[in-house]
Write an enzyme that holds these catalytic residues in place. Structure first.
Site, short mmCIF file in Angstrom:
data_model
loop_
_atom_site.label_atom_id
_atom_site.label_comp_id
_atom_site.label_asym_id
_atom_site.label_seq_id
_atom_site.Cartn_x
_atom_site.Cartn_y
_atom_site.Cartn_z
N LYS A 194 29.65 40.10 13.30
CA LYS A 194 30.94 40.24 12.61
C LYS A 194 31.30 39.02 11.76
O LYS A 194 30.76 37.93 11.94
CB LYS A 194 32.05 40.57 13.61
CG LYS A 194 31.97 42.06 14.01
CD LYS A 194 33.10 42.54 14.86
CE LYS A 194 32.90 44.06 15.11
NZ LYS A 194 33.84 44.59 16.09
N ARG A 219 28.82 45.75 22.69
CA ARG A 219 28.36 46.66 21.63
C ARG A 219 27.62 45.82 20.59
O ARG A 219 28.23 44.98 19.93
CB ARG A 219 29.59 47.34 21.01
CG ARG A 219 29.29 48.34 19.90
CD ARG A 219 30.58 48.94 19.35
NE ARG A 219 30.32 49.92 18.32
CZ ARG A 219 30.05 49.62 17.06
NH1 ARG A 219 30.02 48.36 16.66
NH2 ARG A 219 29.83 50.58 16.17
N1 HH2 Z 1 33.29 47.62 15.89
C1 HH2 Z 1 32.86 48.38 14.87
C2 HH2 Z 1 32.81 49.77 15.00
N2 HH2 Z 1 33.18 50.38 16.15
N3 HH2 Z 1 33.95 50.25 18.38
C3 HH2 Z 1 34.38 49.51 19.41
N4 HH2 Z 1 34.73 50.11 20.57
N5 HH2 Z 1 34.46 48.14 19.32
C4 HH2 Z 1 34.12 47.47 18.20
O1 HH2 Z 1 34.23 46.22 18.17
C5 HH2 Z 1 33.66 48.23 17.07
C6 HH2 Z 1 33.59 49.64 17.20
C7 HH2 Z 1 32.42 47.73 13.60
O2 HH2 Z 1 31.07 47.43 13.59
P1 HH2 Z 1 29.87 48.34 12.95
O3 HH2 Z 1 29.78 49.66 13.62
O4 HH2 Z 1 28.64 47.53 12.95
O5 HH2 Z 1 30.28 48.50 11.43
P2 HH2 Z 1 31.01 49.64 10.62
O6 HH2 Z 1 32.32 49.88 11.22
O7 HH2 Z 1 31.07 49.06 9.22
O8 HH2 Z 1 30.15 50.87 10.69
#
Ligand code: HH2
Length: 254
Positions: free
Chosen positions: A196, A238
């Site tokens: 992040k 995660r």
């Molecule tokens: N962070 C992201 C997405 N979903 N869900 C939970 N429970 N906790 C988190 O910290 C979280 C999440 C963001 O990360 P990522 O999936 O890599 O990116 P994007 O939202 O751009 O797909």
């Protein structure tokens, strides 16, 4: 929990697994690397992301969930009731809800539930996040929502402080510093710090330019925060990089 983004625009791996077969292969690889859960998402929640139409999100995630569910536990990362329903019908058993609105749907489906804290929507959340006491406010919110989810009859309710969702670098660090207080509230805790932006800011750049470290240079920082979270009592992290995190988890557990 391994991250599987079936999206063109996720912040660290957008576009890599948009193709169904490639997404399924990557999900299998995450499971082989030791993920207990693979979190399938078809809509980016990164700062500034625009919403995705329901039909498109269904098209992205349902075949991937169906293919992976016999191999590994699958969670569905969505804020749409119809997507949660279709994913659970396809074999997902955990609803990962960054909007904190889907508890009634998870209850109706008999699925586990992750409730995450965020301030604002993805389009606006990083504009000017403010709290009087970020740790107390996030814990109060999560305990209230998780307790309500339990009252709806959901047996498995996780709470997640939502690192990066309407939070400055200092807010994120305060939440991580005091993660033990969230753990003490009694619900199992999930934490997502992997790759992040705040890690990029903390690291800076090796060439001296005044910019965050690029996403590809955040593995060690991601492992440091995952290790910190696990040592603070988080039950699940995660992450994008499952193999090194599983190795870190083994040592923390020992
Ligand atoms: N962070 C992201 C997405 N979903 N869900 C939970 N429970 N906790 C988190 O910290 C979280 C999440 C963001 O990360 P990522 O999936 O890599 O990116 P994007 O939202 O751009 O797909």
């Amino acid at each position: 929990m391994g991250v599987l983004n079936v999206t063109p625009d996720s912040f660290s791996d957008g576009g890599r697994y948009l193709d169904t077969e490639r997404a399924i292969d990557h999900g299998r690889a995450l499971a082989a690397d030791g993920a207990d859960v693979v979190d399938v998402g078809g809509e980016s929640s990164r700062p500034g992301a625009e919403p995705v139409a329901e039909a498109e999100e269904l098209r992205r995630v349902v075949p991937v969930v169906e293919a992976l569910a016999p191999v590994v536990r699958v969670s569905i990362d969505t804020v749409k009731p119809a997507v949660a329903r279709a994913a659970v019908a396809a074999g997902a058993t955990l609803v990962n809800d960054v909007s904190a609105t889907l508890a009634p749907v998870a209850a109706e489906l008999g699925a586990g539930y992750v409730v995450m804290h965020r301030q604002g929507s993805p389009v606006t959340m990083q504009v000017d996040p403010r709290y009087d006491d970020v740790v107390a406010e996030v814990i109060d919110f999560l305990v209230r929502e998780a307790s309500a989810a339990r009252r709806l009859g959901i047996a498995e309710v996780w709470v997640d402080p939502g690192i990066g969702f309407g939070k400055t670098v200092d807010h994120n660090l305060s939440l991580l510093r005091h993660l033990d207080r969230l753990v003490a509230a009694g619900f199992p805790v999930l934490v997502g710090t992997s790759r992040k932006g705040f890690l990029g800011v903390l690291l800076g750049r090796s060439d001296g330019r005044d910019e965050p470290a690029p996403v590809g240079d955040r593995l060690e920082a991601s492992l440091a925060t995952a290790t910190w979270a696990m040592a603070s009592g988080a039950g699940m992290v995660r992450v994008h990089d499952v193999l090194p995190t599983v190795q870190a988890a083994k040592v923390v557990a020992a």
